[in-house]
Design a protein around this motif. Structure first.
Motif, PDB file in Angstrom:
ATOM      1  N   SER A 194      35.210  33.902  32.180  1.00 35.33           N
ATOM      2  CA  SER A 194      34.613  32.560  32.252  1.00 35.33           C
ATOM      3  C   SER A 194      33.216  32.577  32.869  1.00 35.33           C
ATOM      4  O   SER A 194      32.435  31.654  32.674  1.00 35.33           O
ATOM      5  N   GLN A 245      32.810  32.096  35.861  1.00 36.35           N
ATOM      6  CA  GLN A 245      32.915  31.110  36.938  1.00 36.35           C
ATOM      7  C   GLN A 245      33.757  31.662  38.083  1.00 36.35           C
ATOM      8  O   GLN A 245      34.511  32.618  37.906  1.00 36.35           O
ATOM      9  N   GLU A 295      36.989  31.552  40.127  1.00 37.51           N
ATOM     10  CA  GLU A 295      38.341  31.132  39.726  1.00 37.51           C
ATOM     11  C   GLU A 295      39.268  31.085  40.936  1.00 37.51           C
ATOM     12  O   GLU A 295      39.256  31.994  41.777  1.00 37.51           O
ATOM     13  N   ALA A 349      43.265  36.248  38.393  1.00 41.56           N
ATOM     14  CA  ALA A 349      42.141  35.317  38.590  1.00 41.56           C
ATOM     15  C   ALA A 349      40.808  36.053  38.407  1.00 41.56           C
ATOM     16  O   ALA A 349      39.858  35.498  37.839  1.00 41.56           O
ATOM     17  N   SER A 398      39.881  32.320  46.236  1.00 41.18           N
ATOM     18  CA  SER A 398      39.164  32.325  44.952  1.00 41.18           C
ATOM     19  C   SER A 398      38.419  33.647  44.788  1.00 41.18           C
ATOM     20  O   SER A 398      38.183  34.363  45.772  1.00 41.18           O
ATOM     21  N   THR A 456      35.168  35.689  42.321  1.00 43.73           N
ATOM     22  CA  THR A 456      34.100  35.643  41.320  1.00 43.73           C
ATOM     23  C   THR A 456      33.826  37.087  40.903  1.00 43.73           C
ATOM     24  O   THR A 456      33.609  37.943  41.761  1.00 43.73           O
ATOM     25  N   ARG A 468      40.144  36.437  34.774  1.00 42.35           N
ATOM     26  CA  ARG A 468      39.716  35.129  34.225  1.00 42.35           C
ATOM     27  C   ARG A 468      38.255  34.865  34.586  1.00 42.35           C
ATOM     28  O   ARG A 468      37.481  34.367  33.770  1.00 42.35           O
ATOM     29  N   SER A 469      37.867  35.216  35.810  1.00 39.44           N
ATOM     30  CA  SER A 469      36.488  34.977  36.242  1.00 39.44           C
ATOM     31  C   SER A 469      35.504  35.836  35.446  1.00 39.44           C
ATOM     32  O   SER A 469      34.401  35.383  35.111  1.00 39.44           O
TER      33      SER A 469
END
Ligand code: ISE
Length: 325
Positions: free
Chosen positions: A309, A311, A313, A302, A186, A188, A305-306
């Motif tokens: 968002s 968040q 991801e 990802a 993941s 961030t 996207r983070s």
């Protein structure tokens, strides 16, 4: 046997590859393609090659053993596929594609061709300083953390976040995967804007084995400056800076820091070219693969996207098809 090469893209990166490849015994850079005819002619003049404005004709030319793709990023996937479909070896500059779906198409085409053919231009893997880090960590136990700092000098460019990731931070993603031998699970991302849309980016990555990565990107004014450090169970390793003389002058000591990647990674690009050619001669891919390109693309996806968002991801798991991971 002479290895006959076609180079697609006559910008800075294409010219770097032409110069390095043409200096290798038994290599003929036979044709250089660029949509701009004068650029193709000019770069072809570096090595007495033919010039072309038809990149796909070059990718598909059966008289060429191998193709270098150094054209704009959004052309990489389709040109690589065209070359791979006829069984040619490819050295594709990063990124492999401009999105995950296209990167997957490239890997699928290579799988259909029946053997690895594509090497990705993640040249840091050939940089003496990075290689010294890779060797030194072998003595220090499990890796706990990698920190990669990328200070770039694209002063005039107002690059959107997507390009900062796909052109710059993707190197740091590959460095972490390569040194750590594990995958991102993941990420961030935090982005700071200023006069430019992207001034500073920090990515915190959690790896599948519980270790972590921080990647920092900043637009620097003083020079192109890359740092990497690895903290292990029993010690820590920092990459040395390229050897430069210390010049003492007017009451101070100075060490030159260049302003682009061509200077910082000169040796890496030469070693990459030599190893790629040795692989082509042996009928194999020895450096970073298309799977590395796809894995890095997924992390970048990802991380973007983070940034949007706010968040943490998840990163899609590694690609698996017909036994290749
Ligand atoms: C550039 O496009 C590159 O290819 C360099 O390797 C990278 O370090 C730099 O940040 C990019 O802008």
């Amino acid at each position: 046997m002479t290895v006959r090469i076609g180079v697609i893209g006559a910008g800075g990166m294409g010219r770097e590859h032409i110069t390095n490849l043409a200096a290798i015994d038994g290599v003929e850079v036979a044709v250089v393609a660029d949509v701009v005819a004068t650029a193709a002619l000019d770069a072809a003049g570096l090595c007495n090659a033919a010039a072309s404005t038809d990149a796909f004709a070059v990718a598909r030319d059966p008289s060429l053993d191998a193709i270098v793709i150094a054209s704009p990023d959004d052309t990489h996937a389709n040109l690589t596929i065209a070359a791979v479909e006829r069984g040619a070896f490819v050295l594709c500059e990063k990124p492999l594609a401009s999105n995950v779906a296209d990167a997957e198409r490239v890997v699928a085409a290579e799988v259909a061709a029946g053997r690895p053919l594509v090497q990705l231009g993640f040249m840091r893997q050939y940089d003496p300083a990075h290689l010294q880090v890779a060797t030194a960590i072998g003595e220090l136990g499990a890796i706990r953390h990698v920190r990669s700092a990328h200070r770039n000098t694209n002063h005039q460019w107002e690059r959107p976040l997507e390009l900062v990731f796909s052109q710059s931070l993707i190197h740091d993603v590959h460095t972490a995967r390569w040194l750590m031998g594990t995958e991102f699970s993941s990420v961030t991302t935090q982005v700071v804007s200023g006069p430019r849309p992207v001034e500073h980016v920090v990515v915190l990555g959690a790896m599948a084995d519980g270790s972590t990565v921080t990647i920092e990107f900043v637009e620097a004014t003083y020079g192109y400056d890359i740092d990497v450090e690895v903290t292990c169970e029993h010690g820590m390793v920092t990459a040395p800076q390229p050897a430069q003389p210390v010049v003492r002058f007017e009451g101070a000591g100075h060490q030159h820091i260049g302003d682009d990647w061509f200077g910082r990674f000169t040796e890496a690009y030469r070693a990459e070219a030599a190893d790629w050619i040795a692989g082509v001669r042996a009928g194999e891919v020895r450096g970073p693969t298309s799977i590395d390109g796809l894995a890095a693309q997924r992390v970048v996806d990802a991380a973007i996207r983070s940034a949007v968002s706010g968040q943490r991801e998840a990163v899609s798991p590694p690609f698996v098809t017909s036994g290749r991971t």
